[in-house]
Design a protein around this motif. Sequence first.
Motif, mmCIF file in Angstrom:
data_model
loop_
_atom_site.group_PDB
_atom_site.id
_atom_site.type_symbol
_atom_site.label_atom_id
_atom_site.label_comp_id
_atom_site.label_asym_id
_atom_site.label_seq_id
_atom_site.Cartn_x
_atom_site.Cartn_y
_atom_site.Cartn_z
ATOM 1 N N ALA A 223 0.970 -1.070 0.183
ATOM 2 C CA ALA A 223 -0.264 0.144 -0.130
ATOM 3 C C ALA A 223 0.893 0.999 0.121
ATOM 4 N N ALA A 224 0.033 2.520 -0.814
ATOM 5 C CA ALA A 224 1.070 3.995 -0.454
ATOM 6 C C ALA A 224 0.314 4.308 0.396
ATOM 7 N N VAL A 225 1.135 5.596 1.127
ATOM 8 C CA VAL A 225 0.740 6.653 1.731
ATOM 9 C C VAL A 225 0.334 8.008 0.878
ATOM 10 N N MET A 226 -0.930 8.724 1.582
ATOM 11 C CA MET A 226 -1.391 9.682 0.935
ATOM 12 C C MET A 226 -1.539 10.604 2.308
ATOM 13 N N SER A 227 -0.934 11.609 1.889
ATOM 14 C CA SER A 227 -0.508 13.081 2.727
ATOM 15 C C SER A 227 -0.918 14.830 2.695
ATOM 16 N N ILE A 246 1.022 13.839 -1.973
ATOM 17 C CA ILE A 246 0.515 15.669 -0.949
ATOM 18 C C ILE A 246 -0.591 15.845 -1.850
ATOM 19 N N GLU A 247 -1.199 15.890 -0.870
ATOM 20 C CA GLU A 247 -2.857 16.056 -1.044
ATOM 21 C C GLU A 247 -2.778 17.992 -0.902
ATOM 22 N N HIS A 248 -3.333 18.418 -1.251
ATOM 23 C CA HIS A 248 -3.684 20.207 -1.689
ATOM 24 C C HIS A 248 -2.379 20.667 -1.904
ATOM 25 N N GLY A 249 -1.349 20.815 -1.285
ATOM 26 C CA GLY A 249 0.186 21.319 -1.620
ATOM 27 C C GLY A 249 0.068 23.253 -1.125
ATOM 28 N N ILE A 250 -0.956 23.484 -0.226
ATOM 29 C CA ILE A 250 -1.025 24.703 -0.244
ATOM 30 C C ILE A 250 0.032 25.848 -0.750
ATOM 31 N N TYR A 251 1.154 25.740 0.492
ATOM 32 C CA TYR A 251 2.007 26.536 1.281
ATOM 33 C C TYR A 251 3.431 25.995 0.213
ATOM 34 N N LEU A 252 3.778 25.376 -1.156
ATOM 35 C CA LEU A 252 4.817 25.248 -1.326
ATOM 36 C C LEU A 252 5.353 25.630 -1.776
ATOM 37 N N ASP A 253 7.767 25.858 -1.405
ATOM 38 C CA ASP A 253 8.074 26.440 -1.699
ATOM 39 C C ASP A 253 9.192 25.471 -2.778
ATOM 40 N N ASP A 254 10.214 26.335 -3.064
ATOM 41 C CA ASP A 254 11.198 25.640 -4.038
ATOM 42 C C ASP A 254 11.728 24.569 -3.796
ATOM 43 N N GLU A 255 12.086 24.462 -2.531
ATOM 44 C CA GLU A 255 13.175 22.783 -1.914
ATOM 45 C C GLU A 255 11.536 21.786 -2.211
ATOM 46 N N ALA A 256 10.597 22.274 -1.529
ATOM 47 C CA ALA A 256 9.274 21.181 -1.820
ATOM 48 C C ALA A 256 9.045 20.651 -3.041
ATOM 49 N N ILE A 257 8.966 22.019 -3.963
ATOM 50 C CA ILE A 257 8.724 21.718 -5.173
ATOM 51 C C ILE A 257 10.250 20.439 -5.987
ATOM 52 N N ASP A 258 11.615 21.355 -5.771
ATOM 53 C CA ASP A 258 12.878 20.174 -5.885
ATOM 54 C C ASP A 258 11.810 18.598 -5.879
ATOM 55 N N LEU A 259 12.117 18.394 -3.838
ATOM 56 C CA LEU A 259 12.311 17.219 -3.297
ATOM 57 C C LEU A 259 11.647 16.133 -4.188
ATOM 58 N N MET A 260 10.032 17.326 -4.607
ATOM 59 C CA MET A 260 8.915 16.721 -5.289
ATOM 60 C C MET A 260 9.557 15.483 -6.499
ATOM 61 N N LEU A 261 9.748 16.197 -7.045
ATOM 62 C CA LEU A 261 11.012 16.635 -8.428
ATOM 63 C C LEU A 261 11.390 14.638 -7.701
ATOM 64 N N GLU A 262 12.685 15.314 -7.236
ATOM 65 C CA GLU A 262 13.195 14.088 -6.902
ATOM 66 C C GLU A 262 12.795 13.136 -6.119
ATOM 67 N N HIS A 263 11.609 12.682 -5.671
ATOM 68 C CA HIS A 263 10.979 11.618 -5.357
ATOM 69 C C HIS A 263 10.288 11.270 -6.609
ATOM 70 N N GLY A 264 9.632 11.421 -7.414
ATOM 71 C CA GLY A 264 8.843 11.572 -8.387
ATOM 72 C C GLY A 264 7.293 12.097 -7.211
ATOM 73 N N THR A 265 6.742 11.983 -6.500
ATOM 74 C CA THR A 265 5.853 12.681 -5.724
ATOM 75 C C THR A 265 4.991 13.276 -6.833
ATOM 76 N N PHE A 266 4.290 12.728 -6.343
ATOM 77 C CA PHE A 266 2.693 13.299 -7.402
ATOM 78 C C PHE A 266 1.884 14.652 -6.385
ATOM 79 N N LEU A 267 1.300 15.145 -7.154
ATOM 80 C CA LEU A 267 0.406 16.363 -6.405
ATOM 81 C C LEU A 267 -0.538 16.700 -6.442
ATOM 82 N N VAL A 268 -1.248 16.433 -6.212
ATOM 83 C CA VAL A 268 -3.098 16.220 -6.152
ATOM 84 C C VAL A 268 -3.417 17.248 -5.724
#
Length: 404
Positions: A223-227, A246-268
């Motif tokens: 199973a996967a985890v949604m946050s 990542i659900e919602h992602g209201i206050y993303l910053d550049d580091e968070a975006i870079d981490l999501m790209l690095e980890h292949g994390t989806f944004l909902v």
Amino acid sequence: MVTVLTHATVFDGTRFLPGTRDVVIDGGRIASVAEGGQGSHNAGDDYIDCTGMTIIPGVIDCHVHLTSSGAAAASNFHDPFSLQFYNSVANMEATLRGGVTTVRDAGGTDLGAKVAVETGVVRGPRMTIAVNIMSQTGGHGDFHLVSGADSPFLAPHPGRPSGVADGLEGVQRKTRELLRAGADHIKICSTGGVLSPRDDPRHSQFTEAEISVIVAEAAAQGAAVMSHAQGAPGIKNAVRAGVRTIEHGIYLDDEAIDLMLEHGTFLVPTLQAPQAVIKAADSGAGLPASVVDKAHRVVAAHQESIARAHEAGVPIALGTDAGVGPHGENLEEISLLAGVGLSTTEALAAGTSVAARLLDDDRVGRLGEGGRADLVVIDGDLRTADVRGIENRVNAVYLDGELV
């Protein structure tokens, strides 16, 4: 019976096919997607002229709450306990009629509801479920009130264990309880939120170590985890710990975006959610003032964050948080995604092929020969018409080849 939808524009989940097409449905499967006028021409086939219309795969909503009908509504406090389950039947029907044929429920819907749909007891979209929302004590998913009462929203029952847990052993045990109850995925809260009156969306909840335990325990059972994650520090904790979305992602910053790209994390994104809260308050829903104030404060930041994430290349999948807002208006999220910079193709893919990739399910989200006959017929040619307003142009919906 074979159904032939003729002379339609077709979006197959990733692109618009050239010219017009005849989509042939046979036995719940798509038999062919032929050039217009060259499909099946057999006596007894049911021909439906779709000239000037667009056929897309059945839409996938990756964030709904089917047992909820207004998450912060005062009615939660005085409605009979079991009414939520009867209301969920109408919510499922509205979701289907709105063009959504697959959902990922983010908390509230238990295994019984899923089995009821699978066995035909009630009609609804196919679904995966989280059962309940995991939260730290005092977190976004802890519904204990300062009055000493517990909110009945997502209240525990035999099929829906409480989601509140703390510490490494506590979250491991709670993850196992939810999986035992039938969860297909785990939903956690790594930040505060809009609907929880006494926390802040920017503040972190659960430690990175706690989230890592949850992710590892879920992964051991496939199973996967949604946050639920709105503030940047809590988003980054969740991504580093290995959540899938990542659900919602209201206050993303550049580091968070870079981490999501690095980890292949989806944004909902669930762009509908805060706007639904504002609409409900404007219509007299009687929401707490702190909730309404937070909803107003997050809208602009939310839109800006999603636009930046999209521009950077973060994979975006459609989710609405329906249950906070009305069920059945899910396709409005496509309009809202287009409003923050996604092209028509990208916005449609967010609710079809990208969402299917998030679910790791190649049976849905695409429209092609041999695939499931989940599809939506939209009035207008979306190659030339503005995709915004698509929610008002649903002409027909098919689930496994059956007209909804």
